[in-house]
Scaffold this motif. Structure first.
Motif, PDB file in Angstrom:
ATOM      1  N   THR A 121       0.902  -1.302   0.015  1.00  0.00           N
ATOM      2  CA  THR A 121       0.170  -0.053  -0.009  1.00  0.00           C
ATOM      3  C   THR A 121       0.723   1.138  -0.046  1.00  0.00           C
ATOM      4  N   THR A 122       0.352   2.185  -0.383  1.00  0.00           N
ATOM      5  CA  THR A 122       0.896   3.673  -0.441  1.00  0.00           C
ATOM      6  C   THR A 122       0.022   4.743  -0.210  1.00  0.00           C
ATOM      7  N   LYS A 123       0.586   5.984  -0.113  1.00  0.00           N
ATOM      8  CA  LYS A 123      -0.397   7.023   0.268  1.00  0.00           C
ATOM      9  C   LYS A 123      -1.418   7.196  -0.772  1.00  0.00           C
ATOM     10  N   ALA A 124      -2.582   7.645  -0.477  1.00  0.00           N
ATOM     11  CA  ALA A 124      -3.549   7.572  -1.340  1.00  0.00           C
ATOM     12  C   ALA A 124      -3.771   8.837  -2.404  1.00  0.00           C
ATOM     13  N   ASN A 125      -4.048   8.591  -3.536  1.00  0.00           N
ATOM     14  CA  ASN A 125      -3.966   9.670  -4.783  1.00  0.00           C
ATOM     15  C   ASN A 125      -5.304  10.617  -4.411  1.00  0.00           C
ATOM     16  N   ASP A 126      -5.202  11.535  -5.238  1.00  0.00           N
ATOM     17  CA  ASP A 126      -6.553  12.211  -5.318  1.00  0.00           C
ATOM     18  C   ASP A 126      -7.650  11.875  -5.523  1.00  0.00           C
ATOM     19  N   SER A 127      -7.764  10.741  -6.301  1.00  0.00           N
ATOM     20  CA  SER A 127      -9.167  10.015  -6.511  1.00  0.00           C
ATOM     21  C   SER A 127      -9.624   9.294  -5.198  1.00  0.00           C
ATOM     22  N   ILE A 128      -8.600   9.084  -4.156  1.00  0.00           N
ATOM     23  CA  ILE A 128      -9.076   8.139  -3.155  1.00  0.00           C
ATOM     24  C   ILE A 128      -9.062   8.762  -1.842  1.00  0.00           C
ATOM     25  N   LYS A 129      -8.257   9.583  -1.758  1.00  0.00           N
ATOM     26  CA  LYS A 129      -7.746  10.306  -0.322  1.00  0.00           C
ATOM     27  C   LYS A 129      -9.081  10.813   0.470  1.00  0.00           C
ATOM     28  N   GLU A 130     -10.118  11.225  -0.342  1.00  0.00           N
ATOM     29  CA  GLU A 130     -11.262  11.816   0.413  1.00  0.00           C
ATOM     30  C   GLU A 130     -12.098  10.620   1.252  1.00  0.00           C
ATOM     31  N   ILE A 131     -11.582   9.343   0.690  1.00  0.00           N
ATOM     32  CA  ILE A 131     -12.429   8.138   1.427  1.00  0.00           C
ATOM     33  C   ILE A 131     -11.588   7.604   2.495  1.00  0.00           C
ATOM     34  N   HIS A 132     -10.065   7.285   1.918  1.00  0.00           N
ATOM     35  CA  HIS A 132      -9.140   6.807   2.841  1.00  0.00           C
ATOM     36  C   HIS A 132      -7.783   7.306   2.470  1.00  0.00           C
ATOM     37  N   ASN A 133      -6.857   7.040   3.524  1.00  0.00           N
ATOM     38  CA  ASN A 133      -5.356   7.781   3.459  1.00  0.00           C
ATOM     39  C   ASN A 133      -4.610   6.786   2.703  1.00  0.00           C
ATOM     40  N   ARG A 134      -4.912   5.346   2.499  1.00  0.00           N
ATOM     41  CA  ARG A 134      -3.813   4.435   1.850  1.00  0.00           C
ATOM     42  C   ARG A 134      -4.775   3.852   0.898  1.00  0.00           C
ATOM     43  N   MET A 135      -3.847   3.366  -0.142  1.00  0.00           N
ATOM     44  CA  MET A 135      -4.439   2.427  -1.202  1.00  0.00           C
ATOM     45  C   MET A 135      -3.394   1.539  -1.467  1.00  0.00           C
ATOM     46  N   PRO A 136      -3.735   0.672  -2.622  1.00  0.00           N
ATOM     47  CA  PRO A 136      -2.843  -0.247  -3.046  1.00  0.00           C
ATOM     48  C   PRO A 136      -1.884   0.431  -3.908  1.00  0.00           C
ATOM     49  N   TRP A 137      -0.657  -0.139  -3.865  1.00  0.00           N
ATOM     50  CA  TRP A 137       0.373   0.421  -5.055  1.00  0.00           C
ATOM     51  C   TRP A 137      -0.060  -0.125  -6.322  1.00  0.00           C
ATOM     52  N   ILE A 138      -0.494   0.718  -7.231  1.00  0.00           N
ATOM     53  CA  ILE A 138      -1.152   0.217  -8.578  1.00  0.00           C
ATOM     54  C   ILE A 138      -0.100   0.301  -9.474  1.00  0.00           C
ATOM     55  N   LEU A 139       0.407  -0.697 -10.397  1.00  0.00           N
ATOM     56  CA  LEU A 139       1.125  -0.682 -11.346  1.00  0.00           C
ATOM     57  C   LEU A 139       0.392  -0.497 -12.748  1.00  0.00           C
ATOM     58  N   LYS A 140       0.951   0.246 -13.543  1.00  0.00           N
ATOM     59  CA  LYS A 140       0.644   0.303 -14.966  1.00  0.00           C
ATOM     60  C   LYS A 140       1.121  -0.867 -15.658  1.00  0.00           C
ATOM     61  N   GLU A 141       0.243  -1.414 -16.530  1.00  0.00           N
ATOM     62  CA  GLU A 141       0.978  -2.716 -17.397  1.00  0.00           C
ATOM     63  C   GLU A 141       2.231  -2.487 -18.106  1.00  0.00           C
ATOM     64  N   GLU A 142       2.720  -1.459 -18.456  1.00  0.00           N
ATOM     65  CA  GLU A 142       3.766  -1.234 -19.056  1.00  0.00           C
ATOM     66  C   GLU A 142       4.703  -1.340 -17.916  1.00  0.00           C
ATOM     67  N   GLU A 143       4.558  -1.187 -16.657  1.00  0.00           N
ATOM     68  CA  GLU A 143       5.687  -1.091 -15.397  1.00  0.00           C
ATOM     69  C   GLU A 143       5.748  -2.586 -15.056  1.00  0.00           C
ATOM     70  N   LEU A 144       5.123  -3.580 -15.386  1.00  0.00           N
ATOM     71  CA  LEU A 144       5.208  -4.740 -14.828  1.00  0.00           C
ATOM     72  C   LEU A 144       6.497  -5.561 -14.556  1.00  0.00           C
ATOM     73  N   LYS A 145       7.261  -5.213 -16.156  1.00  0.00           N
ATOM     74  CA  LYS A 145       8.624  -5.749 -16.158  1.00  0.00           C
ATOM     75  C   LYS A 145       9.448  -5.145 -15.295  1.00  0.00           C
ATOM     76  N   ASN A 146       9.686  -3.718 -15.094  1.00  0.00           N
ATOM     77  CA  ASN A 146      10.492  -3.042 -14.353  1.00  0.00           C
ATOM     78  C   ASN A 146      10.333  -3.493 -12.880  1.00  0.00           C
ATOM     79  N   TRP A 147       9.066  -4.011 -12.514  1.00  0.00           N
ATOM     80  CA  TRP A 147       8.573  -4.099 -10.946  1.00  0.00           C
ATOM     81  C   TRP A 147       9.338  -5.459 -10.613  1.00  0.00           C
ATOM     82  N   PHE A 148       9.546  -6.208 -11.484  1.00  0.00           N
ATOM     83  CA  PHE A 148      10.368  -7.418 -11.291  1.00  0.00           C
ATOM     84  C   PHE A 148      11.909  -7.195 -11.460  1.00  0.00           C
ATOM     85  N   ASN A 149      12.600  -6.305 -11.838  1.00  0.00           N
ATOM     86  CA  ASN A 149      13.741  -6.007 -11.969  1.00  0.00           C
ATOM     87  C   ASN A 149      14.234  -5.623 -10.626  1.00  0.00           C
ATOM     88  N   GLN A 150      14.909  -6.313 -10.279  1.00  0.00           N
ATOM     89  CA  GLN A 150      15.516  -6.325  -8.854  1.00  0.00           C
ATOM     90  C   GLN A 150      16.475  -4.887  -8.794  1.00  0.00           C
TER      91      GLN A 150
END
Length: 174
Positions: A121-150
């Motif tokens: 989880t990470t700090k909530a972005n503008d679309s969520i912060k009025e409801i909750h102060n945290r949210m899942p860390w969401i990756l874009k599809e094009e970021e998936l390969k980099n996510w696994f690169n240590q």
């Protein structure tokens, strides 16, 4: 913090590439064994929640996950991605909100040697912060390969705007 999410048939078909794999289409709760993607983007079933200190841990803060002894080795060796259509958060008045996009949400996670995972989880972005102060860390599809690169230090993207609805108001019994 993310305590429940939803996966639909479209998401399952897209990430499994229409292979005959039986994963549930439903709300996913901690303790269940949903669809998770490993570093090869291979579909696996893992248990949501790591057993620790006599309880189940379902989330970890992205800001400190690399520093906590309990998560450090998993952070370095066992990253995963949890595909979903959307996730739920509750406001302070117990109203349940469903957050989603028109495509797939790829939530960042880590797993342990027992194939138990947590959602980062990470700090909530503008679309969520009025409801909750945290949210899942969401990756874009094009970021998936980099996510696994240590060797890649990724920044949390706050550019993903989510839609929301309030499916129902939690009723009290008293």
């Amino acid at each position: 913090m993310c305590g429940r999410y939803y996966i639909d048939l479209y998401t399952i078909r897209k990430v499994t590439r229409n292979k005959k794999i039986d994963f549930p289409v439903s709300d996913i709760y901690p303790g269940q064994f949903p669809l998770v993607l490993n570093k090869d983007l291979k579909c696996m079933q893992m248990e949501w929640g790591m057993a620790a200190f006599g309880k189940r841990i379902i989330n970890a803060r992205e800001e400190t996950v690399d520093q906590k002894p309990f998560f450090k080795e998993d952070w370095q060796k066992r990253k995963c991605v949890i595909p979903a259509k959307g996730f739920y958060e509750w406001d302070p008045h117990s109203n349940k909100y469903y957050f989603y996009t028109d495509d797939i949400l790829y939530m960042a996670g880590i797993y342990n040697e027992k194939n138990q995972f947590v959602i980062l989880t990470t700090k909530a972005n503008d679309s969520i912060k009025e409801i909750h102060n945290r949210m899942p860390w969401i990756l874009k599809e094009e970021e998936l390969k980099n996510w696994f690169n240590q060797n890649t230090k990724m920044n949390v993207s706050d550019s993903i705007e989510l839609k929301s609805i309030c499916p129902y108001k939690q009723e009290t019994l008293f």
